[in-house]
Design a protein around this motif. Structure first.
Motif, mmCIF file in Angstrom:
data_model
loop_
_atom_site.group_PDB
_atom_site.id
_atom_site.type_symbol
_atom_site.label_atom_id
_atom_site.label_comp_id
_atom_site.label_asym_id
_atom_site.label_seq_id
_atom_site.Cartn_x
_atom_site.Cartn_y
_atom_site.Cartn_z
ATOM 1 N N GLU A 102 32.822 23.125 -10.018
ATOM 2 C CA GLU A 102 32.204 24.079 -10.933
ATOM 3 C C GLU A 102 32.393 23.658 -12.380
ATOM 4 N N THR A 103 33.553 23.086 -12.695
ATOM 5 C CA THR A 103 33.801 22.589 -14.046
ATOM 6 C C THR A 103 32.804 21.496 -14.421
ATOM 7 N N ALA A 104 32.571 20.587 -13.472
ATOM 8 C CA ALA A 104 31.618 19.501 -13.711
ATOM 9 C C ALA A 104 30.195 20.039 -13.888
ATOM 10 N N GLU A 105 29.832 21.023 -13.094
ATOM 11 C CA GLU A 105 28.490 21.590 -13.186
ATOM 12 C C GLU A 105 28.283 22.317 -14.509
ATOM 13 N N LEU A 106 29.324 22.989 -14.979
ATOM 14 C CA LEU A 106 29.223 23.669 -16.277
ATOM 15 C C LEU A 106 29.049 22.669 -17.403
#
Length: 229
Positions: free
Chosen positions: A83-87
């Protein structure tokens, strides 16, 4: 004045592990002792068997709980990293995704977008972890806490039938073990239900019936043998 509410969700992690450990410790040890008592094992053999069950069971519960909850924690960490990467890669798409979640919960489109904007401005990762992934701080996996709770509670549960065995005359051991263990388990089930905010009576009846079945099974098997040691 600020309205305060007290919920029990924050207790789920350690409560689940502690109740499971205590139940398993009491049921498995009592069932084992009833079985070998029915096989006419000596008093010293019963005590040694009970102590071995306590130690082995505590370690087994701790290991199993740690591995299980650690796997859950690893899955949660991987999801957070993704999720961090997607954000970082596409914040706008993540904003639309969060707004869509709020629309599915009943907000109109404009309000859902405003809520998503404000929450992401405050803590984007926290908002997505909570509302998209379902990872909450109160229910987050804590492997070490779960392992310790399981081991200690198993030992406490197993100590009850061992103490009963040590203090009860040989002629009365089976009857006293069965009755005292069922009473203890009923109390434990009711207490756990009360701590968790659930009805006490169904929990007490449920654990009593299954425990009686377990002890009855080992009693029947033990009665087929006459070890006399």
């Amino acid at each position: 004045m600020r309205h305060k509410e007290s919920h029990r969700m924050e207790r789920l992690g350690w409560l689940r592990a502690a109740v499971l450990g205590a139940n398993d410790g009491m049921i498995s040890t009592a069932s084992l002792l009833v079985g070998i008592a029915a096989a006419h094992a000596s008093h010293s053999s019963m005590l040694l068997t009970g102590l071995a069950s306590l130690v082995a069971g505590s370690m087994s519960m701790a290991t199993g709980e740690y591995v299980s909850v650690a796997s859950q924690a690893d899955t949660e960490k991987a999801a957070i990293m993704q999720e961090t990467a997607e954000l970082a890669r596409d914040g706008d798409a993540e904003h639309r995704e969060l707004a869509s979640i709020y629309m599915q919960r009943g907000l109109d489109e404009d309000l859902a977008r405003q809520v998503a904007t404000q929450l992401m401005a405050h803590d984007a990762l926290g908002a997505h972890a909570r509302d998209e992934l379902g990872i909450h701080e109160t229910t987050q996996a804590r492997p070490l806490q779960a392992a310790l709770a399981s081991a200690l509670s198993f030992a406490v549960g197993a100590a009850v039938p061992i103490a009963i065995t040590a203090l009860t005359p040989a002629s009365m051991q089976v009857a006293v073990l069965v009755v005292a263990t069922l009473i203890g388990l009923a109390v434990l089930g009711a207490l756990a239900a009360k701590i968790g905010g659930a009805p006490a009576l169904p929990a007490a009846l449920r654990i009593t019936c299954w425990s009686a079945l377990a002890m009855g099974s080992t009693l029947a098997i033990g009665s087929l043998f006459n070890v006399g040691i």
